[in-house]
Design an enzyme around this catalytic site. Structure first.
Site, PDB file in Angstrom:
ATOM      1  N   ASP A 100       0.790  -1.233   0.000  1.00 15.35           N
ATOM      2  CA  ASP A 100       0.000   0.000   0.000  1.00 15.35           C
ATOM      3  C   ASP A 100       0.820   1.281   0.000  1.00 15.35           C
ATOM      4  O   ASP A 100       0.266   2.385  -0.083  1.00 15.35           O
ATOM      5  CB  ASP A 100      -0.959   0.004   1.203  1.00 15.35           C
ATOM      6  CG  ASP A 100      -0.236  -0.242   2.538  1.00 15.35           C
ATOM      7  OD1 ASP A 100       0.938   0.167   2.678  1.00 15.35           O
ATOM      8  OD2 ASP A 100      -0.852  -0.846   3.440  1.00 15.35           O
ATOM      9  N   HIS A 115       6.585  -7.642  -1.479  1.00 17.20           N
ATOM     10  CA  HIS A 115       5.578  -8.101  -2.440  1.00 17.20           C
ATOM     11  C   HIS A 115       5.211  -7.040  -3.465  1.00 17.20           C
ATOM     12  O   HIS A 115       4.157  -7.123  -4.095  1.00 17.20           O
ATOM     13  CB  HIS A 115       4.333  -8.587  -1.683  1.00 17.20           C
ATOM     14  CG  HIS A 115       4.627  -9.771  -0.814  1.00 17.20           C
ATOM     15  ND1 HIS A 115       3.872 -10.110   0.287  1.00 17.20           N
ATOM     16  CD2 HIS A 115       5.620 -10.684  -0.877  1.00 17.20           C
ATOM     17  CE1 HIS A 115       4.393 -11.185   0.861  1.00 17.20           C
ATOM     18  NE2 HIS A 115       5.452 -11.548   0.175  1.00 17.20           N
ATOM     19  N   CYS A 188       2.234  -2.043 -26.624  1.00 18.52           N
ATOM     20  CA  CYS A 188       2.166  -3.286 -27.402  1.00 18.52           C
ATOM     21  C   CYS A 188       0.803  -3.977 -27.305  1.00 18.52           C
ATOM     22  O   CYS A 188       0.607  -5.026 -27.917  1.00 18.52           O
ATOM     23  CB  CYS A 188       3.269  -4.251 -26.945  1.00 18.52           C
ATOM     24  SG  CYS A 188       2.917  -5.053 -25.369  1.00 18.52           S
ATOM     25  N   LEU A 252      -1.452  -7.992  17.231  1.00 19.86           N
ATOM     26  CA  LEU A 252      -2.743  -8.363  17.831  1.00 19.86           C
ATOM     27  C   LEU A 252      -2.975  -9.811  17.463  1.00 19.86           C
ATOM     28  O   LEU A 252      -3.202 -10.106  16.293  1.00 19.86           O
ATOM     29  CB  LEU A 252      -3.861  -7.547  17.178  1.00 19.86           C
ATOM     30  CG  LEU A 252      -4.444  -6.316  17.833  1.00 19.86           C
ATOM     31  CD1 LEU A 252      -5.609  -5.813  17.001  1.00 19.86           C
ATOM     32  CD2 LEU A 252      -4.890  -6.615  19.254  1.00 19.86           C
TER      33      LEU A 252
HETATM   34  P1  NAD Z   1      -2.189 -11.109   7.850  1.00 16.74           P
HETATM   35  O1  NAD Z   1      -3.529 -10.538   7.497  1.00 16.74           O
HETATM   36  O2  NAD Z   1      -1.941 -12.550   7.650  1.00 16.74           O
HETATM   37  O3  NAD Z   1      -1.894 -10.812   9.388  1.00 16.74           O
HETATM   38  C1  NAD Z   1      -2.124  -9.542   9.951  1.00 16.74           C
HETATM   39  C2  NAD Z   1      -1.887  -9.650  11.447  1.00 16.74           C
HETATM   40  O4  NAD Z   1      -1.956  -8.349  12.016  1.00 16.74           O
HETATM   41  C3  NAD Z   1      -2.941 -10.501  12.160  1.00 16.74           C
HETATM   42  O5  NAD Z   1      -2.311 -11.345  13.102  1.00 16.74           O
HETATM   43  C4  NAD Z   1      -3.806  -9.443  12.858  1.00 16.74           C
HETATM   44  O6  NAD Z   1      -4.421  -9.933  14.024  1.00 16.74           O
HETATM   45  C5  NAD Z   1      -2.797  -8.383  13.153  1.00 16.74           C
HETATM   46  N1  NAD Z   1      -3.364  -7.041  13.289  1.00 16.74           N
HETATM   47  C6  NAD Z   1      -4.477  -6.525  12.718  1.00 16.74           C
HETATM   48  N2  NAD Z   1      -4.637  -5.250  13.062  1.00 16.74           N
HETATM   49  C7  NAD Z   1      -3.592  -4.947  13.888  1.00 16.74           C
HETATM   50  C8  NAD Z   1      -3.196  -3.772  14.584  1.00 16.74           C
HETATM   51  N3  NAD Z   1      -3.911  -2.643  14.511  1.00 16.74           N
HETATM   52  N4  NAD Z   1      -2.065  -3.810  15.308  1.00 16.74           N
HETATM   53  C9  NAD Z   1      -1.339  -4.947  15.413  1.00 16.74           C
HETATM   54  N5  NAD Z   1      -1.664  -6.092  14.793  1.00 16.74           N
HETATM   55  C10 NAD Z   1      -2.782  -6.086  14.027  1.00 16.74           C
HETATM   56  O7  NAD Z   1      -1.153 -10.191   7.109  1.00 16.74           O
HETATM   57  P2  NAD Z   1       0.322 -10.505   6.622  1.00 16.74           P
HETATM   58  O8  NAD Z   1       1.008 -11.367   7.604  1.00 16.74           O
HETATM   59  O9  NAD Z   1       0.918  -9.186   6.285  1.00 16.74           O
HETATM   60  O10 NAD Z   1       0.129 -11.372   5.303  1.00 16.74           O
HETATM   61  C11 NAD Z   1      -0.832 -10.949   4.343  1.00 16.74           C
HETATM   62  C12 NAD Z   1      -0.340 -11.004   2.912  1.00 16.74           C
HETATM   63  O11 NAD Z   1      -1.297 -10.301   2.126  1.00 16.74           O
HETATM   64  C13 NAD Z   1       0.947 -10.293   2.713  1.00 16.74           C
HETATM   65  O12 NAD Z   1       1.716 -11.146   1.955  1.00 16.74           O
HETATM   66  C14 NAD Z   1       0.608  -9.002   1.962  1.00 16.74           C
HETATM   67  O13 NAD Z   1       1.350  -8.916   0.763  1.00 16.74           O
HETATM   68  C15 NAD Z   1      -0.828  -9.079   1.586  1.00 16.74           C
HETATM   69  N6  NAD Z   1      -1.676  -7.961   2.127  1.00 16.74           N
HETATM   70  C16 NAD Z   1      -1.263  -6.651   2.059  1.00 16.74           C
HETATM   71  C17 NAD Z   1      -2.051  -5.615   2.617  1.00 16.74           C
HETATM   72  C18 NAD Z   1      -1.583  -4.178   2.575  1.00 16.74           C
HETATM   73  O14 NAD Z   1      -0.772  -3.813   1.724  1.00 16.74           O
HETATM   74  N7  NAD Z   1      -2.032  -3.319   3.505  1.00 16.74           N
HETATM   75  C19 NAD Z   1      -3.269  -5.932   3.210  1.00 16.74           C
HETATM   76  C20 NAD Z   1      -3.668  -7.286   3.256  1.00 16.74           C
HETATM   77  C21 NAD Z   1      -2.867  -8.281   2.702  1.00 16.74           C
HETATM   78 ZN    ZN Z   2       3.529  -3.829 -23.524  1.00 19.97          ZN
END
Ligand code: NAD
Ligand code: ZN
Length: 284
Positions: A100, A115, A188, A252
């Site tokens: 993001d 990613h 292209c 969390l």
């Molecule tokens: P995940 O969703 O698997 O885990 C997120 C973790 O954060 C959970 O354990 C959740 O309980 C915790 N959490 C939620 N809100 C919180 C807060 N305010 N403070 C602290 N902890 C909090 O996410 P991940 O491990 O990053 O894996 C998800 C995959 O999906 C990644 O590979 C990523 O590329 C992609 N993704 C990206 C985004 C983004 O860019 N914002 C959003 C969702 C998924």
């Molecule tokens: Zn192209």
């Protein structure tokens, strides 16, 4: 509650491994919330996207509707706190699984977007790159009537706005995609893909190497807001354990790093990271 974390980070150089939990307080949903539930949706896999025009239509239709939530999102105190910790010399860099762009927008300088980034779009045929903002203009132009219909239409019978999903897309009713038009590459005519690593796709080698270099220069690995379910991020926990670099977790709910953690702090990143920064004397 954060005192052991403060003690661990003081006088050490930390590399941060960040995840979706850093951005939930900016309004971008995560995949696995505190109860460990996995949202019902399954993101499109790389092979499915490349092989099927129907899948690309589905992806870009959902993305066209959901994009504003990501482009309008602002960094929250977790992002600002990490930037402050870097500016004060406590953090050597952030390896983020997020796509993001919010770490950069908060002022973090050394950021590896493991990613990739939703902000860029790449042509799979000729390699041309355009911004996601330009792609949105083209998507909206090509799909004027369609967007009028689905952006303001209930995604379900309950009459709610289309529900945002984690990857900057939105839930849409089945069948909504068929009339959606996906623009091709301006050079292209080839297939356009967001420059993010899809499931089923590898992270580029040089990017992974850059993460290892950050870890090699660090005395502590701090996980912030990630369940670490996805191996491409979790490998750095194994790497830290092998190198005997202490691991700290601020999240969390459970993570796959908990059993390796010297310190685990349970709570909201937007509250705890600024407190950590303050305790270390790094002004936000
Ligand atoms: P995940 O969703 O698997 O885990 C997120 C973790 O954060 C959970 O354990 C959740 O309980 C915790 N959490 C939620 N809100 C919180 C807060 N305010 N403070 C602290 N902890 C909090 O996410 P991940 O491990 O990053 O894996 C998800 C995959 O999906 C990644 O590979 C990523 O590329 C992609 N993704 C990206 C985004 C983004 O860019 N914002 C959003 C969702 C998924
Ligand atoms: Zn192209």
């Amino acid at each position: 509650m954060i005192a052991p974390l403060v003690d661990l980070l003081r006088d050490r150089r930390t590399v941060v491994l960040a995840g979706a939990g850093c951005s939930t307080e900016s309004g971008i949903p995560d995949y696995r919330g505190p109860e460990g539930r996995l949202r019902t949706r399954t993101p499109v896999r790389y092979g499915e996207f490349v092989r099927s025009e129907a899948n690309r239509r589905r992806y870009w239709a959902r993305s066209a509707v959901g994009w504003r939530r990501v482009s309008d999102a602002r960094p929250n105190p977790a992002h600002h706190g990490l930037a402050a910790l870097e500016a004060a010399g406590f953090v050597g860099g952030v390896i983020t699984q997020n796509v993001d762009g919010l770490h950069h927008r908060a002022g973090s300088r050394v950021v590896i977007e493991l990613h990739g980034s939703l902000a860029d779009v790449v042509c799979l045929d000729c390699g041309d790159r355009i911004s996601r903002a330009e792609m949105q203009t083209r998507l909206e132009y090509e799909n004027r009537g369609w967007l009028e219909r689905y952006r303001h239409r209930p995604a379900d019978a309950g009459g709610r706005e289309p529900q945002a999903a984690p990857d900057g897309d939105a839930e849409l009713p089945e069948g909504a995609y068929e009339s959606f038009r996906v623009p091709g590459c301006r050079i292209c005519g080839g297939v356009l893909k967001p420059d993010v690593v899809f499931f089923g796709e590898n992270v580029p080698r040089d990017r992974v190497d850059a993460c290892w270099a950050l870890l090699d220069a660090a005395d502590v690995l701090l996980v912030v807001g990630s369940s670490l379910t996805v191996y491409s991020g979790r490998r750095f926990v194994y790497g830290a354990a092998e190198r005997r670099v202490p691991i700290a977790v601020l999240n969390l709910g459970e993570t796959r790093a908990d059993e390796y953690a010297a310190v685990k702090v349970e709570g909201k990143a937007g509250e705890l990271v600024p407190r950590l920064a303050e305790a270390l004397g790094a002004a936000c």
